[in-house]
Design a protein around this motif. Structure first.
Motif, PDB file in Angstrom:
ATOM      1  N   VAL A  15      29.906  -0.237 -28.138  1.00 39.12           N
ATOM      2  CA  VAL A  15      30.242   0.647 -29.244  1.00 39.12           C
ATOM      3  C   VAL A  15      31.014   1.856 -28.738  1.00 39.12           C
ATOM      4  O   VAL A  15      32.009   2.282 -29.326  1.00 39.12           O
ATOM      5  CB  VAL A  15      28.970   1.105 -29.979  1.00 39.12           C
ATOM      6  N   ALA A  16      30.570   2.409 -27.616  1.00 41.01           N
ATOM      7  CA  ALA A  16      31.230   3.581 -27.063  1.00 41.01           C
ATOM      8  C   ALA A  16      32.671   3.268 -26.686  1.00 41.01           C
ATOM      9  O   ALA A  16      33.588   4.034 -26.975  1.00 41.01           O
ATOM     10  CB  ALA A  16      30.472   4.063 -25.835  1.00 41.01           C
ATOM     11  N   ALA A  17      32.880   2.127 -26.036  1.00 47.20           N
ATOM     12  CA  ALA A  17      34.226   1.767 -25.625  1.00 47.20           C
ATOM     13  C   ALA A  17      35.126   1.566 -26.831  1.00 47.20           C
ATOM     14  O   ALA A  17      36.284   1.977 -26.836  1.00 47.20           O
ATOM     15  CB  ALA A  17      34.183   0.494 -24.781  1.00 47.20           C
ATOM     16  N   ALA A  18      34.596   0.928 -27.868  1.00 45.72           N
ATOM     17  CA  ALA A  18      35.395   0.739 -29.066  1.00 45.72           C
ATOM     18  C   ALA A  18      35.756   2.068 -29.706  1.00 45.72           C
ATOM     19  O   ALA A  18      36.880   2.268 -30.183  1.00 45.72           O
ATOM     20  CB  ALA A  18      34.635  -0.130 -30.067  1.00 45.72           C
ATOM     21  N   THR A  19      34.820   2.997 -29.709  1.00 47.99           N
ATOM     22  CA  THR A  19      35.086   4.314 -30.281  1.00 47.99           C
ATOM     23  C   THR A  19      36.185   5.030 -29.521  1.00 47.99           C
ATOM     24  O   THR A  19      37.068   5.645 -30.104  1.00 47.99           O
ATOM     25  CB  THR A  19      33.804   5.172 -30.252  1.00 47.99           C
ATOM     26  N   LEU A  20      36.141   4.929 -28.196  1.00 51.99           N
ATOM     27  CA  LEU A  20      37.163   5.572 -27.385  1.00 51.99           C
ATOM     28  C   LEU A  20      38.548   5.106 -27.788  1.00 51.99           C
ATOM     29  O   LEU A  20      39.489   5.879 -27.836  1.00 51.99           O
ATOM     30  CB  LEU A  20      36.931   5.243 -25.908  1.00 51.99           C
ATOM     31  N   SER A  21      38.675   3.809 -28.089  1.00 52.86           N
ATOM     32  CA  SER A  21      39.996   3.260 -28.347  1.00 52.86           C
ATOM     33  C   SER A  21      40.411   3.338 -29.802  1.00 52.86           C
ATOM     34  O   SER A  21      41.449   3.879 -30.130  1.00 52.86           O
ATOM     35  CB  SER A  21      40.028   1.790 -27.905  1.00 52.86           C
ATOM     36  N   LEU A  22      39.578   2.827 -30.691  1.00 53.15           N
ATOM     37  CA  LEU A  22      40.030   2.616 -32.055  1.00 53.15           C
ATOM     38  C   LEU A  22      40.314   3.909 -32.795  1.00 53.15           C
ATOM     39  O   LEU A  22      41.253   3.993 -33.584  1.00 53.15           O
ATOM     40  CB  LEU A  22      38.984   1.782 -32.812  1.00 53.15           C
ATOM     41  N   THR A  23      39.510   4.961 -32.544  1.00 52.73           N
ATOM     42  CA  THR A  23      39.770   6.223 -33.207  1.00 52.73           C
ATOM     43  C   THR A  23      41.104   6.793 -32.755  1.00 52.73           C
ATOM     44  O   THR A  23      41.885   7.309 -33.548  1.00 52.73           O
ATOM     45  CB  THR A  23      38.647   7.225 -32.903  1.00 52.73           C
ATOM     46  N   LEU A  24      41.371   6.663 -31.472  1.00 52.52           N
ATOM     47  CA  LEU A  24      42.633   7.194 -30.957  1.00 52.52           C
ATOM     48  C   LEU A  24      43.819   6.439 -31.516  1.00 52.52           C
ATOM     49  O   LEU A  24      44.858   7.021 -31.797  1.00 52.52           O
ATOM     50  CB  LEU A  24      42.640   7.107 -29.432  1.00 52.52           C
ATOM     51  N   LEU A  25      43.683   5.131 -31.693  1.00 53.44           N
ATOM     52  CA  LEU A  25      44.799   4.355 -32.205  1.00 53.44           C
ATOM     53  C   LEU A  25      45.223   4.847 -33.573  1.00 53.44           C
ATOM     54  O   LEU A  25      46.396   4.800 -33.941  1.00 53.44           O
ATOM     55  CB  LEU A  25      44.414   2.871 -32.292  1.00 53.44           C
ATOM     56  N   GLY A  26      44.273   5.368 -34.349  1.00 53.11           N
ATOM     57  CA  GLY A  26      44.594   5.871 -35.674  1.00 53.11           C
ATOM     58  C   GLY A  26      45.049   7.311 -35.679  1.00 53.11           C
ATOM     59  O   GLY A  26      45.590   7.785 -36.670  1.00 53.11           O
ATOM     60  N   ALA A  57      39.252   2.713 -22.322  1.00 56.26           N
ATOM     61  CA  ALA A  57      39.425   4.077 -21.821  1.00 56.26           C
ATOM     62  C   ALA A  57      40.883   4.402 -21.526  1.00 56.26           C
ATOM     63  O   ALA A  57      41.236   5.580 -21.361  1.00 56.26           O
ATOM     64  CB  ALA A  57      38.593   4.267 -20.558  1.00 56.26           C
ATOM     65  N   ALA A  58      41.746   3.392 -21.467  1.00 58.39           N
ATOM     66  CA  ALA A  58      43.159   3.664 -21.227  1.00 58.39           C
ATOM     67  C   ALA A  58      43.794   4.430 -22.387  1.00 58.39           C
ATOM     68  O   ALA A  58      44.765   5.164 -22.198  1.00 58.39           O
ATOM     69  CB  ALA A  58      43.909   2.356 -20.987  1.00 58.39           C
ATOM     70  N   GLU A  59      43.258   4.276 -23.593  1.00 60.87           N
ATOM     71  CA  GLU A  59      43.826   4.974 -24.757  1.00 60.87           C
ATOM     72  C   GLU A  59      43.680   6.492 -24.660  1.00 60.87           C
ATOM     73  O   GLU A  59      44.649   7.218 -24.877  1.00 60.87           O
ATOM     74  CB  GLU A  59      43.187   4.454 -26.050  1.00 60.87           C
ATOM     75  N   PRO A  60      42.501   7.014 -24.352  1.00 64.66           N
ATOM     76  CA  PRO A  60      42.411   8.464 -24.167  1.00 64.66           C
ATOM     77  C   PRO A  60      43.351   8.971 -23.079  1.00 64.66           C
ATOM     78  O   PRO A  60      43.886  10.072 -23.192  1.00 64.66           O
ATOM     79  CB  PRO A  60      40.942   8.687 -23.767  1.00 64.66           C
ATOM     80  N   LEU A  61      43.577   8.173 -22.045  1.00 65.32           N
ATOM     81  CA  LEU A  61      44.478   8.592 -20.984  1.00 65.32           C
ATOM     82  C   LEU A  61      45.903   8.742 -21.504  1.00 65.32           C
ATOM     83  O   LEU A  61      46.588   9.728 -21.212  1.00 65.32           O
ATOM     84  CB  LEU A  61      44.439   7.585 -19.834  1.00 65.32           C
ATOM     85  N   ARG A  62      46.345   7.777 -22.306  1.00 70.94           N
ATOM     86  CA  ARG A  62      47.696   7.877 -22.875  1.00 70.94           C
ATOM     87  C   ARG A  62      47.811   9.112 -23.763  1.00 70.94           C
ATOM     88  O   ARG A  62      48.822   9.807 -23.761  1.00 70.94           O
ATOM     89  CB  ARG A  62      48.036   6.609 -23.662  1.00 70.94           C
ATOM     90  N   THR A  63      46.776   9.376 -24.537  1.00 72.02           N
ATOM     91  CA  THR A  63      46.803  10.538 -25.415  1.00 72.02           C
ATOM     92  C   THR A  63      46.830  11.836 -24.608  1.00 72.02           C
ATOM     93  O   THR A  63      47.531  12.787 -24.966  1.00 72.02           O
ATOM     94  CB  THR A  63      45.585  10.518 -26.352  1.00 72.02           C
ATOM     95  N   ALA A  64      46.081  11.874 -23.507  1.00 68.28           N
ATOM     96  CA  ALA A  64      46.066  13.076 -22.671  1.00 68.28           C
ATOM     97  C   ALA A  64      47.460  13.374 -22.133  1.00 68.28           C
ATOM     98  O   ALA A  64      47.912  14.532 -22.141  1.00 68.28           O
ATOM     99  CB  ALA A  64      45.073  12.895 -21.525  1.00 68.28           C
ATOM    100  N   ALA A 114      36.542  14.071 -22.552  1.00 69.52           N
ATOM    101  CA  ALA A 114      36.771  12.635 -22.373  1.00 69.52           C
ATOM    102  C   ALA A 114      36.388  12.211 -20.957  1.00 69.52           C
ATOM    103  O   ALA A 114      35.770  11.162 -20.755  1.00 69.52           O
ATOM    104  CB  ALA A 114      38.237  12.298 -22.644  1.00 69.52           C
ATOM    105  N   VAL A 115      36.750  13.016 -19.977  1.00 66.81           N
ATOM    106  CA  VAL A 115      36.414  12.710 -18.586  1.00 66.81           C
ATOM    107  C   VAL A 115      34.903  12.629 -18.425  1.00 66.81           C
ATOM    108  O   VAL A 115      34.368  11.686 -17.820  1.00 66.81           O
ATOM    109  CB  VAL A 115      36.992  13.787 -17.642  1.00 66.81           C
ATOM    110  N   ARG A 116      34.182  13.610 -18.981  1.00 64.68           N
ATOM    111  CA  ARG A 116      32.721  13.635 -18.828  1.00 64.68           C
ATOM    112  C   ARG A 116      32.076  12.424 -19.511  1.00 64.68           C
ATOM    113  O   ARG A 116      31.155  11.811 -18.974  1.00 64.68           O
ATOM    114  CB  ARG A 116      32.157  14.925 -19.416  1.00 64.68           C
TER     115      ARG A 116
END
Length: 452
Positions: A137-148, A188-195, A168-170
């Motif tokens: 669930v956590a991994a999905a949250t990291l990605s899917l919210t960012l995609l939107g 986790a690659a999605e938050p990195l792209r956003t950063a 995000a790092v923590r």
């Protein structure tokens, strides 16, 4: 008001104010010392409290927190009543917050902790970076919210956006501690792209841009580690190189030392020991001016691992001596936040790997056993790793029954930890034990391993 399960503990985060999690953890340890308690609070523990994962602290932490904030109750600090945290969940959370005994250097007692201001837009980003619940669930949250939400990035990044990257790092580090890398890497690659998109957009002030550079670089290292631990070595190398480039552009010596430390680790795992030595030495040069003996100790251990891979026993022992000397100097205010993982258990584990590479498996097993015994049990991934190292060394040292017992313990831990690296280590141990399969204990382990 107390928080609900898995919701961020906002009151506690507000009390931390402008202190980093590592700085706040030091304040907690100082407050504990004042009342005769001993807690091994670190940045990871603070992160788990703030994420809502620890809904109610154990009694030692409760006494410390109430001492730090006189007149407040646990509910005021954002915790749930103890009587509502019950059953298996309560047992897990209490075990997770139970602290090992460890000495720490004192820091000033906290006074006031103002709450940082945040815009509505930055809250969207913050939620995009946060995670809760199971690893999946956590991994999905990291990605899917960012995609939107990537199209809603601000034209210029502010302090709140920098804080979101740091959070995000923590969060990624916390999830890796609990579940291992395999379930997290691709998301986790999605938050990195956003950063890095935030970094490209520029910041409202230089101090914010410096924070974004540091945060994006640390995030690249965290994502690189997830790739590393899940066996994606080429991806890991790319992410570490990205972090190193970010460090060089921003003149961040701490980030540069961190990147070189991980590059040395990766090179060793990839069978390039000379590159490992060079990277560790480069990290040491970057770290010289930072005032962190623990960082110098870790880099010396990375270098020792490279020398062991080159079968240079003398150089390895010299590096190990430097590592122990620097480690004995204790913690310092300049210790980077990411180094909260590096305690005596990790030191023992890294030394164990050196002796194993030099072919001294009985000696390596003694260090691996100490590492497993010293590790806090709620860091499930590291307990599994150290126990897997113990099993492999025992197998090579001519103690198959003991190795089978340790291997069985790793199988139990792998029910909650997903790490290709640990699974590969255990598979190698199983192959080593095949000639001893007539032993009932070994045979039982091999059968369990095959079925798993």
């Amino acid at each position: 008001m107390a928080t609900s399960p898995h919701s961020p503990n906002t009151p506690f985060r507000r009390l931390r104010g402008q202190h980093s999690p590592a700085e706040f953890a030091a304040l907690v340890r100082r407050a504990a010392k004042e009342i005769g308690e001993t807690v091994s609070c670190d940045a990871r523990y603070i992160g788990r409290v703030e994420s809502g994962e620890i809904r109610c602290p154990n009694y030692a932490y409760e006494r410390v927190f109430l001492h730090m904030f006189p007149g407040r109750t646990l509910a005021d600090l954002g915790f749930s009543p103890r009587e509502t945290v019950r059953g298996r969940l309560a047992q897990r959370e209490q075990a997770a917050s139970f602290s090992a005994f460890a000495p720490h250097h004192p820091h000033p007692h906290p006074t006031g902790f103002p709450a940082p201001s945040r815009s509505k837009e930055s809250d969207v980003l913050r939620r995009a970076f946060m995670a809760g619940g199971s690893a999946t669930v956590a991994a999905a949250t990291l990605s899917l919210t960012l995609l939107g939400d990537t199209r809603r990035l601000p034209s210029r990044a502010g302090e709140s956006e920098a804080a979101a990257v740091e959070d995000a790092v923590r969060q990624i580090r916390l999830l890796d501690d609990r579940h291992g890398a395999d379930a997290l890497y691709r998301r986790a690659a999605e938050p990195l792209r956003t950063a890095y998109a935030l970094l490209d957009a520029g910041a409202t002030r230089q101090s914010t841009e410096d924070r974004l550079h540091a945060g994006a670089g640390e995030l690249a290292i965290s994502v690189g580690w997830l790739a590393h631990d899940s066996g994606r070595f080429d991806d890991a190398r790319s992410h570490y190189a990205e972090a190193l480039a970010t460090a060089r552009v921003s003149g961040d010596a701490g980030l540069e030392a961190h990147a070189f430390s991980n590059m040395a680790f990766l090179a060793r795992d990839c069978g390039r020991p000379r590159e490992s030595v060079r990277a560790a030495q480069a990290g040491r040069r970057a770290a010289r001016s930072l005032g962190s003996p623990r960082l110098l100790s870790l880099l010396a251990l990375r270098e020792a691992g490279g020398w062991a891979g080159l079968s240079d026993r003398k150089a390895c022992e010299e590096a190990l001596t430097r590592a122990h000397t620097e480690f004995s100097r204790g913690e310092a205010g300049a210790d980077p936040e990411w180094m909260s993982f590096f305690g005596e258990a990790e030191l023992e584990s890294l030394e164990s790997r050196c002796w194993a590479a030099l072919g001294e498996h009985a000696r390596a097993a003694r260090h691996a056993r100490r590492a497993a015994d010293l590790q806090d049990p709620h860091f499930a991934r590291n307990v599994a790793l150290y126990t897997a190292e113990l099993a492999d060394n025992l197998a090579h040292a001519g103690a198959p029954d003991e190795a089978a017992w340790a291997g069985g313990r790793v199988l139990e831990l792998l029910e909650e930890v997903q790490s290709t690296r640990i699974q590969s280590m255990l598979a190698a141990t199983a192959r080593t034990l095949v000639p001893h399969q007539r032993s009932p204990r070994v045979g039982s382990f091999l059968a369990r391993h095959a079925s798993a």
